[in-house]
Every structure is written in structure tokens, then in C-alpha cells.
Enzyme design. Structure first.
Site, PDB file in Angstrom:
ATOM      1  N   PRO A   1     -36.763  28.001  63.389  1.00  0.00           N
ATOM      2  CA  PRO A   1     -38.148  26.830  63.093  1.00  0.00           C
ATOM      3  C   PRO A   1     -39.621  26.944  63.637  1.00  0.00           C
ATOM      4  O   PRO A   1     -40.986  26.915  63.525  1.00  0.00           O
ATOM      5  CB  PRO A   1     -37.627  26.752  64.436  1.00  0.00           C
TER       6      PRO A   1
ATOM      7  N   GLU B   1     -27.795  32.097  68.376  1.00  0.00           N
ATOM      8  CA  GLU B   1     -29.604  31.814  68.510  1.00  0.00           C
ATOM      9  C   GLU B   1     -30.496  32.292  67.520  1.00  0.00           C
ATOM     10  O   GLU B   1     -31.335  32.163  68.383  1.00  0.00           O
ATOM     11  CB  GLU B   1     -29.870  31.908  70.155  1.00  0.00           C
TER      12      GLU B   1
ATOM     13  N   ARG C   1     -35.445  24.082  41.410  1.00  0.00           N
ATOM     14  CA  ARG C   1     -35.876  22.703  39.951  1.00  0.00           C
ATOM     15  C   ARG C   1     -37.399  23.036  39.475  1.00  0.00           C
ATOM     16  O   ARG C   1     -37.866  22.716  38.484  1.00  0.00           O
ATOM     17  CB  ARG C   1     -35.462  21.399  40.986  1.00  0.00           C
TER      18      ARG C   1
ATOM     19  N   ASP D   1     -43.638  14.623  38.523  1.00  0.00           N
ATOM     20  CA  ASP D   1     -45.711  15.114  39.249  1.00  0.00           C
ATOM     21  C   ASP D   1     -45.938  14.483  39.991  1.00  0.00           C
ATOM     22  O   ASP D   1     -47.036  15.198  40.759  1.00  0.00           O
ATOM     23  CB  ASP D   1     -45.713  13.971  37.421  1.00  0.00           C
TER      24      ASP D   1
END
Ligand SMILES: NC(=O)c1ccc(N[C@@H]2CC[C@@H](O)C2)nc1
Length: 250
Positions: free
Chosen positions: A93, A120, A158, A173
Site C-alpha cells: 500500500p 506484516e 493484456r 480504447d
């Protein structure tokens, strides 16, 4: 594109390597995914891979030595592959927020090593020594970095040329323009009393393109105005958004 993964749960990555578009890309050899498990580098009788945090506090950290050796092994393998040196990424994070633009940047790399932590997290000195970039898939905490790693991998895979094939590349797009996607429709034409918008049945490809762009602009304005703020709309986009908003009032 070559991916190295460092994870205590390599089997999790079968979700990516054995299914869907990413699975096909791996099968066709357009993408390769290799895994290294720190547990294979834990030489004590219990194959210990976690360790206690200095300063106390709840939970454990990943033990340095097995993780470091797993990362080194992944680096060594990456060095055997053609292309630029691997970029080593840690998912947390605290990292740079992943978005479509970030995925396009990562696509420029030949080799990525993704380090998925558990417990952790990992020792800060290991981050300083081994990690090139920290990335985050969003402002939330996961029990492990694996799903964050797979999310990053999928969104990059992708984009690899020929993975989606020409016929589907159009689908990305709208988001590539920084806009939300337009609504989509398939058979039947009448579904639960609701019809498909006529324009989509018209066969007029220019009208359909404009309608889809207008819908993307309108939805983005309604749902994610922050995305619009980041964009310089061209004349056509500005006109279509104005039309959408006028129609919205009627
Ligand atoms: N938002 C994210 O991308 C993200 C990444 C990893 C994560 N959790 C792992 C477990 C321990 C430490 O390695 C970090 N949570 C959230």
C-alpha cells in the site's frame, strides 16, 4: 515479456497462467511467468520463512535470508533472459498507485520481478537493497502481495501486442483515453422489456463511434469527474459531452 515472481504461494499464480487471456498468452509463449518460493531457501528443519519484528508489535515479518536468496535466484534467471535488466517491484500500500498509464509504462520493460510479501511485510533494508520500485493496486490492505502482483501482471499482459488481438484491442480504447467505458449490449434486442439503443443496430459505424464516445464522456462526467479534470478534451469530445449533458436535462 518475462515475469519472475517471488512468493510463498506460487500456486496462486495459476489463476493467471492457466486461465483466460493471460493463460493463452503464456501458452503461446508471448509471456512467461516463473516463480521462486522463499521456503525453498529456508534451510532450517522447520523451513522458517517468518521472523519477529524488532521493537515488538503484532505479527511477523518475512525472514530476510530466504527472501533475499529467492530474489537473487529470480534475478539470476532474469539475467539469462534477453533484454534490459529486470526491474524488481514490491507490492504494498506504500507504493505508487497503479493505473492504466502506469501499466503502459511497465509494458516498456522486458523483464519484471514481482515480490509478493506476506505477514506484516519485509525488512526495510531489503527494500532499500533489492527493490527498484514499490507499487500499489489501491488504498487497502491485502493479506498478501500475490493478488496485487497478479492484478499488475494482468493489466500489463493484456497490453502486450497480439495478446488481445486486433479485434479486441478496441475494447481498451476508451480507458486508454482516460475515460470510463461506454455501455455494452448483446442479444436479445429486447431484454426484460428494455431495448438495445437504435444507433447500435444502425450499422452506421461513424454514428456508433460517436455514440460510444459520448456515453464514455457522459459516464465519466457523472461518475468520475476527477478523471475528466486530468484530460484536455478535444473539440469533438467537448461537443459530445455538451450534447450528453443537454440530453440529460431533457
Ligand atoms: N494495495 C496493495 O497493492 C497491497 C499490496 C500488498 C498488500 N499486502 C502485503 C502483505 C504484507 C506486505 O508484503 C504487503 N496489501 C495491499
Amino acid at each position: 515479456m518475462w515475469f519472475g515472481v517471488v512468493s510463498l504461494f506460487p500456486d496462486m499464480f495459476r489463476a493467471l497462467t492457466e486461465h483466460g487471456v493471460s493463460g493463452r498468452a503464456v501458452k503461446q509463449g508471448k509471456v512467461s511467468v516463473s516463480c521462486w518460493n522463499p521456503r525453498d531457501y529456508a534451510y532450517d528443519n522447520y523451513q522458517t520463512v517468518d521472523d519477529r519484528p524488532y521493537g515488538g508489535g503484532p505479527g511477523m515479518l518475512m525472514k530476510i535470508q530466504p527472501l533475499e536468496e529467492a530474489i537473487q535466484a529470480a534475478r539470476h534467471s532474469a539475467d539469462q533472459q534477453p533484454g534490459k535488466p529486470a526491474k524488481v517491484i514490491y507490492l504494498s500500500p506504500q507504493g505508487r498507485k497503479l493505473d492504466q498509464q502506469g501499466a503502459l509504462e511497465l509494458l516498456q520493460e522486458d523483464k519484471l520481478i514481482l515480490v509478493a510479501g506476506r505477514y506484516e511485510g519485509i525488512d526495510e533494508r531489503l527494500i532499500e537493497r533489492e527493490i527498484d520500485e514499490e507499487w500499489s493496486i489501491g488504498d487497502f490492505v491485502l493479506s498478501g502481495g500475490e493478488m496485487a502482483a497478479m492484478t499488475l501482471m494482468d493489466t500489463v499482459i493484456r497490453l502486450v501486442p497480439e495478446v488481445l488481438g486486433h479485434n479486441q484491442s478496441a475494447e481498451q480504447d476508451s480507458f486508454m483515453d482516460g475515460l470510463l467505458d461506454c455501455p455494452h449490449y448483446t442479444r436479445p434486442e429486447q431484454y426484460q422489456g428494455r431495448a438495445v439503443p437504435d444507433v447500435l443496430l444502425s450499422g452506421n459505424h461513424e454514428k456508433i463511434r460517436r455514440w460510444r464516445l459520448k456515453q464514455s464522456l457522459g459516464r465519466t462526467w457523472e461518475r468520475r469527474p476527477d478523471l475528466l479534470d486530468a484530460l484536455e478534451l478535444n473539440n469533438e469530445q467537448q461537443t459530445l459531452l455538451t450534447e450528453y449533458l443537454n440530453e440529460r436535462e431533457t
